[in-house]
Motif scaffolding. Sequence first.
Motif, mmCIF file in Angstrom:
data_model
loop_
_atom_site.group_PDB
_atom_site.id
_atom_site.type_symbol
_atom_site.label_atom_id
_atom_site.label_comp_id
_atom_site.label_asym_id
_atom_site.label_seq_id
_atom_site.Cartn_x
_atom_site.Cartn_y
_atom_site.Cartn_z
ATOM 1 N N LEU A 76 22.860 46.137 45.712
ATOM 2 C CA LEU A 76 23.196 45.669 44.369
ATOM 3 C C LEU A 76 24.201 46.601 43.703
ATOM 4 O O LEU A 76 25.159 46.152 43.079
ATOM 5 N N ASN A 77 23.982 47.895 43.853
ATOM 6 C CA ASN A 77 24.878 48.883 43.263
ATOM 7 C C ASN A 77 26.292 48.751 43.824
ATOM 8 O O ASN A 77 27.278 48.792 43.084
ATOM 9 N N ILE A 78 26.410 48.572 45.125
ATOM 10 C CA ILE A 78 27.723 48.407 45.773
ATOM 11 C C ILE A 78 28.414 47.153 45.234
ATOM 12 O O ILE A 78 29.591 47.180 44.875
ATOM 13 N N ILE A 79 27.670 46.059 45.157
ATOM 14 C CA ILE A 79 28.237 44.797 44.678
ATOM 15 C C ILE A 79 28.706 44.930 43.233
ATOM 16 O O ILE A 79 29.825 44.550 42.889
ATOM 17 N N ILE A 80 27.853 45.481 42.389
ATOM 18 C CA ILE A 80 28.193 45.604 40.966
ATOM 19 C C ILE A 80 29.357 46.570 40.769
ATOM 20 O O ILE A 80 30.287 46.288 40.016
ATOM 21 N N GLN A 81 29.339 47.709 41.480
ATOM 22 C CA GLN A 81 30.444 48.668 41.340
ATOM 23 C C GLN A 81 31.759 48.082 41.835
ATOM 24 O O GLN A 81 32.809 48.305 41.236
ATOM 25 N N LYS A 82 31.715 47.316 42.916
ATOM 26 C CA LYS A 82 32.914 46.675 43.442
ATOM 27 C C LYS A 82 33.456 45.680 42.415
ATOM 28 O O LYS A 82 34.656 45.631 42.145
ATOM 29 N N PHE A 83 32.544 44.925 41.823
ATOM 30 C CA PHE A 83 32.935 43.945 40.824
ATOM 31 C C PHE A 83 33.603 44.630 39.628
ATOM 32 O O PHE A 83 34.653 44.215 39.164
ATOM 33 N N VAL A 84 32.994 45.703 39.137
ATOM 34 C CA VAL A 84 33.542 46.430 37.993
ATOM 35 C C VAL A 84 34.918 46.996 38.341
ATOM 36 O O VAL A 84 35.864 46.884 37.564
ATOM 37 N N ALA A 106 28.683 43.099 53.671
ATOM 38 C CA ALA A 106 27.458 43.647 54.264
ATOM 39 C C ALA A 106 26.374 43.781 53.202
ATOM 40 O O ALA A 106 25.201 43.489 53.451
ATOM 41 N N SER A 107 26.768 44.191 52.004
ATOM 42 C CA SER A 107 25.810 44.329 50.897
ATOM 43 C C SER A 107 25.274 42.974 50.462
ATOM 44 O O SER A 107 24.080 42.829 50.180
ATOM 45 N N LEU A 108 26.152 41.981 50.398
ATOM 46 C CA LEU A 108 25.708 40.628 50.051
ATOM 47 C C LEU A 108 24.726 40.090 51.089
ATOM 48 O O LEU A 108 23.718 39.471 50.742
ATOM 49 N N LYS A 109 25.005 40.351 52.366
ATOM 50 C CA LYS A 109 24.102 39.903 53.435
ATOM 51 C C LYS A 109 22.756 40.618 53.328
ATOM 52 O O LYS A 109 21.699 39.995 53.440
ATOM 53 N N GLU A 110 22.792 41.917 53.082
ATOM 54 C CA GLU A 110 21.554 42.698 52.908
ATOM 55 C C GLU A 110 20.718 42.117 51.766
ATOM 56 O O GLU A 110 19.518 41.926 51.886
ATOM 57 N N LEU A 111 21.366 41.817 50.671
ATOM 58 C CA LEU A 111 20.687 41.270 49.508
ATOM 59 C C LEU A 111 20.100 39.896 49.812
ATOM 60 O O LEU A 111 18.943 39.622 49.498
ATOM 61 N N LYS A 112 20.880 39.047 50.437
ATOM 62 C CA LYS A 112 20.408 37.696 50.789
ATOM 63 C C LYS A 112 19.204 37.773 51.725
ATOM 64 O O LYS A 112 18.178 37.131 51.495
ATOM 65 N N GLN A 127 15.236 41.535 38.089
ATOM 66 C CA GLN A 127 14.966 42.569 37.083
ATOM 67 C C GLN A 127 16.179 43.483 36.896
ATOM 68 O O GLN A 127 16.456 43.946 35.806
ATOM 69 N N GLN A 128 16.946 43.716 37.940
ATOM 70 C CA GLN A 128 18.123 44.582 37.874
ATOM 71 C C GLN A 128 19.376 43.808 37.455
ATOM 72 O O GLN A 128 20.487 44.302 37.579
ATOM 73 N N ASN A 129 19.201 42.573 36.980
ATOM 74 C CA ASN A 129 20.292 41.683 36.581
ATOM 75 C C ASN A 129 21.241 41.392 37.752
ATOM 76 O O ASN A 129 22.422 41.156 37.563
ATOM 77 N N GLY A 130 20.699 41.427 38.943
ATOM 78 C CA GLY A 130 21.507 41.168 40.128
ATOM 79 C C GLY A 130 22.011 39.745 40.210
ATOM 80 O O GLY A 130 23.143 39.496 40.612
ATOM 81 N N ILE A 131 21.190 38.797 39.803
ATOM 82 C CA ILE A 131 21.585 37.394 39.879
ATOM 83 C C ILE A 131 22.766 37.134 38.941
ATOM 84 O O ILE A 131 23.756 36.516 39.329
ATOM 85 N N LEU A 138 30.800 35.671 41.978
ATOM 86 C CA LEU A 138 31.161 34.439 42.689
ATOM 87 C C LEU A 138 32.158 33.604 41.889
ATOM 88 O O LEU A 138 33.118 33.067 42.446
ATOM 89 N N ASN A 139 31.944 33.493 40.595
ATOM 90 C CA ASN A 139 32.901 32.758 39.745
ATOM 91 C C ASN A 139 34.286 33.391 39.813
ATOM 92 O O ASN A 139 35.292 32.691 39.867
#
Length: 150
Positions: A76-84, A106-112, A127-131, A138-139
């Motif tokens: 989640l941290n990798i995804i959010i940091q990449k997005f930011v 890889a992070s998205l696959k791990e999360l899924k 709870q971590q606002n990951g969704i 994705l948008n």
Amino acid sequence: TMNSSVLLSQELFDETVLENQDLFDLDDNEEEALKETIEQFKKSGQTYLSHISLTHPNSILGKKERLERKQVLNALNIIIQKFVAEREEEDTRATNDYEDDSLIFASLKELKDSCTKSNTLFSLTIQQNGIGSLIILLNDVLSKNEEVTE
């Protein structure tokens, strides 16, 4: 008394289990220490425990579940940091090329995979606002893709 409006952390739960085990002389009874801890939190108003691993932190299963938790939080941290980072660079770059970024995929696959196999890990993600972060990501990717195909 604990504030029931504050979401219980895994760390506090684990610390309380170990303290209860010591305090109530339950060194040989991990199950009883867990039961006592869960009852204690519920009595104090902490009824939302679905994001917590309700296993003993020193048990084999408990260690496995905490490792999985750590992996989900890391993904989640990798995804959010990449997005930011992508959002901050948007003004300086014409396009965002997500296809070359193997770490985020890889992070998205791990999360899924984690959310598919465990309700606790799915609740942790929520709870971590990951969704919310994933939907925004994705948008963003889809809008970039539409710009390229137009």
